[in-house]
Design a protein around this motif. Sequence first.
Motif, PDB file in Angstrom:
ATOM      1  N   PHE A   9       0.854  -1.186   0.000  1.00  0.00           N
ATOM      2  CA  PHE A   9       0.000   0.000   0.000  1.00  0.00           C
ATOM      3  C   PHE A   9       0.887   1.231   0.000  1.00  0.00           C
ATOM      4  CE2 PHE A   9      -1.943   3.555   2.181  1.00  0.00           C
ATOM      5  CZ  PHE A   9      -3.167   3.658   1.552  1.00  0.00           C
ATOM      6  N   GLU A  10       0.411   2.257  -0.712  1.00  0.00           N
ATOM      7  CA  GLU A  10       1.122   3.535  -0.683  1.00  0.00           C
ATOM      8  C   GLU A  10       0.166   4.660  -1.043  1.00  0.00           C
ATOM      9  OE1 GLU A  10       5.164   5.661  -2.433  1.00  0.00           O
ATOM     10  OE2 GLU A  10       4.435   3.840  -3.398  1.00  0.00           O
ATOM     11  N   ASN A  11       0.260   5.745  -0.283  1.00  0.00           N
ATOM     12  CA  ASN A  11      -0.364   6.994  -0.674  1.00  0.00           C
ATOM     13  C   ASN A  11       0.644   8.102  -0.397  1.00  0.00           C
ATOM     14  OD1 ASN A  11      -0.601   7.761   2.075  1.00  0.00           O
ATOM     15  ND2 ASN A  11      -2.771   7.237   2.190  1.00  0.00           N
ATOM     16  N   GLU A  12       0.227   9.337  -0.391  1.00  0.00           N
ATOM     17  CA  GLU A  12       1.191  10.429  -0.228  1.00  0.00           C
ATOM     18  C   GLU A  12       1.799  10.520   1.172  1.00  0.00           C
ATOM     19  OE1 GLU A  12      -2.989  11.665   0.162  1.00  0.00           O
ATOM     20  OE2 GLU A  12      -1.892  10.870  -1.543  1.00  0.00           O
ATOM     21  N   ARG A  13       1.162   9.901   2.176  1.00  0.00           N
ATOM     22  CA  ARG A  13       1.645  10.011   3.554  1.00  0.00           C
ATOM     23  C   ARG A  13       2.115   8.699   4.173  1.00  0.00           C
ATOM     24  NH1 ARG A  13      -2.646  12.521   2.423  1.00  0.00           N
ATOM     25  NH2 ARG A  13      -3.987  10.886   3.189  1.00  0.00           N
ATOM     26  N   VAL A  14       1.599   7.569   3.697  1.00  0.00           N
ATOM     27  CA  VAL A  14       1.823   6.264   4.341  1.00  0.00           C
ATOM     28  C   VAL A  14       2.325   5.253   3.319  1.00  0.00           C
ATOM     29  CG1 VAL A  14       0.656   4.332   5.489  1.00  0.00           C
ATOM     30  CG2 VAL A  14       0.073   6.688   6.118  1.00  0.00           C
ATOM     31  N   LEU A  15       3.211   4.383   3.787  1.00  0.00           N
ATOM     32  CA  LEU A  15       3.718   3.277   2.981  1.00  0.00           C
ATOM     33  C   LEU A  15       3.598   2.008   3.820  1.00  0.00           C
ATOM     34  CD1 LEU A  15       5.323   2.691   0.274  1.00  0.00           C
ATOM     35  CD2 LEU A  15       7.358   2.715   1.701  1.00  0.00           C
ATOM     36  N   ALA A  16       3.150   0.922   3.194  1.00  0.00           N
ATOM     37  CA  ALA A  16       3.044  -0.362   3.888  1.00  0.00           C
ATOM     38  C   ALA A  16       3.760  -1.418   3.047  1.00  0.00           C
ATOM     39  CB  ALA A  16       1.588  -0.744   4.101  1.00  0.00           C
ATOM     40  N   PHE A  17       4.541  -2.262   3.729  1.00  0.00           N
ATOM     41  CA  PHE A  17       5.304  -3.288   3.030  1.00  0.00           C
ATOM     42  C   PHE A  17       5.469  -4.501   3.916  1.00  0.00           C
ATOM     43  CE2 PHE A  17       8.039  -0.136   4.985  1.00  0.00           C
ATOM     44  CZ  PHE A  17       8.972  -0.873   5.699  1.00  0.00           C
ATOM     45  N   ASN A  18       5.732  -5.649   3.292  1.00  0.00           N
ATOM     46  CA  ASN A  18       5.911  -6.889   4.036  1.00  0.00           C
ATOM     47  C   ASN A  18       7.219  -6.856   4.827  1.00  0.00           C
ATOM     48  OD1 ASN A  18       3.542  -8.351   3.268  1.00  0.00           O
ATOM     49  ND2 ASN A  18       4.436  -8.578   1.245  1.00  0.00           N
ATOM     50  N   GLY A  52      -3.429   8.225  13.312  1.00  0.00           N
ATOM     51  CA  GLY A  52      -4.752   7.707  12.958  1.00  0.00           C
ATOM     52  C   GLY A  52      -4.758   7.096  11.578  1.00  0.00           C
ATOM     53  N   GLU A  53      -4.043   7.707  10.654  1.00  0.00           N
ATOM     54  CA  GLU A  53      -3.998   7.169   9.298  1.00  0.00           C
ATOM     55  C   GLU A  53      -3.268   5.829   9.258  1.00  0.00           C
ATOM     56  OE1 GLU A  53      -3.242   8.479   4.691  1.00  0.00           O
ATOM     57  OE2 GLU A  53      -2.737   9.900   6.270  1.00  0.00           O
ATOM     58  N   LEU A  54      -2.231   5.660  10.076  1.00  0.00           N
ATOM     59  CA  LEU A  54      -1.565   4.357  10.156  1.00  0.00           C
ATOM     60  C   LEU A  54      -2.550   3.287  10.627  1.00  0.00           C
ATOM     61  CD1 LEU A  54       1.879   5.313  11.764  1.00  0.00           C
ATOM     62  CD2 LEU A  54       1.495   4.579   9.395  1.00  0.00           C
ATOM     63  N   MET A  55      -3.335   3.614  11.641  1.00  0.00           N
ATOM     64  CA  MET A  55      -4.295   2.647  12.188  1.00  0.00           C
ATOM     65  C   MET A  55      -5.411   2.331  11.198  1.00  0.00           C
ATOM     66  SD  MET A  55      -3.257   1.715  15.139  1.00  0.00           S
ATOM     67  CE  MET A  55      -4.379   1.362  16.454  1.00  0.00           C
ATOM     68  N   THR A  56      -5.975   3.346  10.574  1.00  0.00           N
ATOM     69  CA  THR A  56      -7.073   3.090   9.639  1.00  0.00           C
ATOM     70  C   THR A  56      -6.570   2.365   8.392  1.00  0.00           C
ATOM     71  OG1 THR A  56      -6.913   5.334   8.712  1.00  0.00           O
ATOM     72  CG2 THR A  56      -8.515   4.980  10.489  1.00  0.00           C
ATOM     73  N   THR A  57      -5.347   2.632   7.995  1.00  0.00           N
ATOM     74  CA  THR A  57      -4.766   1.903   6.864  1.00  0.00           C
ATOM     75  C   THR A  57      -4.551   0.439   7.230  1.00  0.00           C
ATOM     76  OG1 THR A  57      -3.724   3.915   6.032  1.00  0.00           O
ATOM     77  CG2 THR A  57      -2.856   1.818   5.210  1.00  0.00           C
ATOM     78  N   ALA A  58      -4.107   0.180   8.454  1.00  0.00           N
ATOM     79  CA  ALA A  58      -3.945  -1.210   8.911  1.00  0.00           C
ATOM     80  C   ALA A  58      -5.286  -1.937   8.869  1.00  0.00           C
ATOM     81  CB  ALA A  58      -3.351  -1.238  10.319  1.00  0.00           C
TER      82      ALA A  58
END
Length: 113
Positions: free
Chosen positions: A19-28, A61-67
């Motif tokens: 996942f990626e947007n302008e503020r958050v990145l998620a990776f394995n 909050g965005e980290l949590m909602t993205t999770a």
Amino acid sequence: MDCIFCKIAQKQIKANIVFENERVLAFNDLFPQAPTHILLIPKQHYSTLNDVPATEGAVLGELMTTAAQLATELGLAESGYRVVMNCNADGGQSVYHIHLHLLAGRRLTWPPG
């Protein structure tokens, strides 16, 4: 700054991005502790949770909602998952760029360790 997560966010180091947007990145996670182990980071560097100013709290909050969004998309929300953020050495933090662990895919025990 020699931060591995900043380098991943800046695409200087490869990661399996989910996942990626302008503020958050998620990776394995490279060293998973569960069948699903995803790290979520803000692209902005904050060394620890203690370093996030109140004015920037929305990123937490965005980290949590993205999770939660990822858990739902991956079919993990109903059976359950865990989100963890470690802070400083005694809290288990090993990379000093705040990050949230999304763990799922097996029954998780308590206490964690």
